[in-house]
Write a protein that holds these residues in place. Structure first.
Motif, mmCIF file in Angstrom:
data_model
loop_
_atom_site.group_PDB
_atom_site.id
_atom_site.type_symbol
_atom_site.label_atom_id
_atom_site.label_comp_id
_atom_site.label_asym_id
_atom_site.label_seq_id
_atom_site.Cartn_x
_atom_site.Cartn_y
_atom_site.Cartn_z
ATOM 1 N N SER A 298 3.358 14.647 -0.992
ATOM 2 C CA SER A 298 3.029 13.434 -1.747
ATOM 3 C C SER A 298 1.563 13.034 -1.577
ATOM 4 O O SER A 298 1.167 11.949 -2.005
ATOM 5 C CB SER A 298 3.937 12.277 -1.311
ATOM 6 O OG SER A 298 3.745 11.968 0.055
ATOM 7 N N GLN B 34 0.847 -1.190 0.000
ATOM 8 C CA GLN B 34 0.000 0.000 0.000
ATOM 9 C C GLN B 34 0.888 1.246 0.000
ATOM 10 O O GLN B 34 1.290 1.728 1.064
ATOM 11 C CB GLN B 34 -0.906 -0.012 1.227
ATOM 12 C CG GLN B 34 -1.800 -1.236 1.348
ATOM 13 C CD GLN B 34 -2.873 -1.267 0.284
ATOM 14 O OE1 GLN B 34 -3.747 -0.394 0.235
ATOM 15 N NE2 GLN B 34 -2.815 -2.269 -0.584
ATOM 16 N N ARG C 92 -8.002 6.658 2.530
ATOM 17 C CA ARG C 92 -7.348 7.822 1.932
ATOM 18 C C ARG C 92 -5.846 7.742 2.203
ATOM 19 O O ARG C 92 -5.414 7.067 3.136
ATOM 20 C CB ARG C 92 -7.924 9.109 2.538
ATOM 21 C CG ARG C 92 -9.393 9.313 2.270
ATOM 22 C CD ARG C 92 -9.948 10.449 3.116
ATOM 23 N NE ARG C 92 -9.232 11.694 2.881
ATOM 24 C CZ ARG C 92 -9.401 12.812 3.597
ATOM 25 N NH1 ARG C 92 -10.269 12.808 4.609
ATOM 26 N NH2 ARG C 92 -8.736 13.913 3.310
ATOM 27 N N PRO C 93 -5.015 8.409 1.389
ATOM 28 C CA PRO C 93 -3.576 8.412 1.660
ATOM 29 C C PRO C 93 -3.299 8.923 3.078
ATOM 30 O O PRO C 93 -3.676 10.055 3.422
ATOM 31 C CB PRO C 93 -3.009 9.345 0.588
ATOM 32 C CG PRO C 93 -3.995 9.263 -0.538
ATOM 33 C CD PRO C 93 -5.337 9.121 0.131
ATOM 34 N N HIS D 216 -0.267 12.746 1.354
ATOM 35 C CA HIS D 216 -0.672 12.072 2.583
ATOM 36 C C HIS D 216 -1.330 13.042 3.565
ATOM 37 O O HIS D 216 -0.888 14.182 3.720
ATOM 38 C CB HIS D 216 0.539 11.438 3.277
ATOM 39 C CG HIS D 216 1.067 10.231 2.597
ATOM 40 N ND1 HIS D 216 1.884 10.300 1.485
ATOM 41 C CD2 HIS D 216 0.895 8.904 2.849
ATOM 42 C CE1 HIS D 216 2.209 9.074 1.100
ATOM 43 N NE2 HIS D 216 1.618 8.213 1.894
ATOM 44 N N ASP E 295 0.303 4.289 -0.359
ATOM 45 C CA ASP E 295 -0.249 5.511 0.231
ATOM 46 C C ASP E 295 -0.648 5.336 1.692
ATOM 47 O O ASP E 295 -1.450 6.094 2.232
ATOM 48 C CB ASP E 295 -1.440 6.009 -0.581
ATOM 49 C CG ASP E 295 -2.548 4.968 -0.711
ATOM 50 O OD1 ASP E 295 -2.355 3.824 -0.269
ATOM 51 O OD2 ASP E 295 -3.611 5.312 -1.263
ATOM 52 N N THR F 181 1.413 4.857 5.427
ATOM 53 C CA THR F 181 2.747 4.854 6.012
ATOM 54 C C THR F 181 2.671 5.220 7.483
ATOM 55 O O THR F 181 1.607 5.536 8.022
ATOM 56 C CB THR F 181 3.697 5.815 5.257
ATOM 57 O OG1 THR F 181 5.031 5.631 5.727
ATOM 58 C CG2 THR F 181 3.288 7.267 5.430
#
Length: 222
Positions: A89, A17, A112-113, A91, A19, A21
């Motif tokens: 990016s 994944q 969602r990110p 996030h 997106d 972290t």
């Protein structure tokens, strides 16, 4: 490279994944770093981030055992630098942090990110980190203690993210960019040769459909 091993690598990469972290705000105890990294791998996270002004995280990464081979750690000097990179990016930063605006961690949309921000063992998320977060979440506590160990909190929240993403079908197709996929496949399949190529600034040899190395044009790796 056995067919079973190659299939395992492909299956794992296909579920990564990109997106989702974790951002660790000066988490420094080796057993917590290890546990967070292991959980990240288990839920399909490929890259994690750590704020470590003295770069102690770099010294402790070896304590994560096998997980460090599968999850990349990106080290930042301070929380604003890390937050800026993640937000650039796409996030959204969700901090595990008790505050008046904190919500139950299960109420947040992790499809969602998302970057999960975790504070250090002594003082939690820093004041800067709290201010930079887009959302705050809490894990309801019904006992006498006020908080969970940072690695336990990470596991609970990340498995909620996994649950939501499974329901949304985000693990059903490969989401890694093709070039990143090929890079990781080679590094996982041939770590010693990958390290040699990086040291010599050589491109990775291509792999055939069986995971066997093919000699790259103009390149020979003995």
């Amino acid at each position: 490279m056995t067919p079973e091993r190659l299939q395992k690598l492909h299956d794992t990469l296909n579920r990564r994944q990109p997106d989702l972290t974790v951002l660790m705000d000066d988490v420094h105890k080796s057993h917590n770093l290890s546990a967070v990294m292991r959980t990240a791998d288990a839920v399909g996270i490929q890259d994690i981030h750590a704020v470590s002004p003295d770069r102690s995280v770099q010294r402790y990464r070896i304590m994560s055992g096998g997980s460090r081979k599968w999850v990349a750690t990106h080290i930042h000097p301070d929380i604003p630098t890390a937050a800026d990179k993640l937000k650039a990016s796409g996030h959204r930063i969700v901090a595990a942090h008790f505050s008046p605006r904190a919500r139950d961690f299960r109420e947040v949309d992790y499809t969602r990110p998302t970057a999960l921000l975790l504070g250090n063992e002594l003082s939690g998320v820093s004041e800067q980190g709290s201010a930079l977060a887009d959302e705050h979440v809490i894990i309801p506590m019904l006992g006498m203690v006020a908080s969970l160990n940072v690695s336990v909190a990470a596991a609970l929240i990340l498995y909620e993210a996994q649950r939501q993403r499974l329901a949304a079908g985000l693990y059903e197709h490969c989401r890694l960019p093709p070039e990143r996929y090929r890079q990781l496949l080679f590094e996982w399949a041939y770590p010693r040769i990958a390290r040699y190529c990086r040291d010599k600034r050589l491109p990775y040899p291509p792999l055939d459909e069986h995971g066997l190395m093919q000699e790259a044009p103009g390149t020979r790796v003995d």
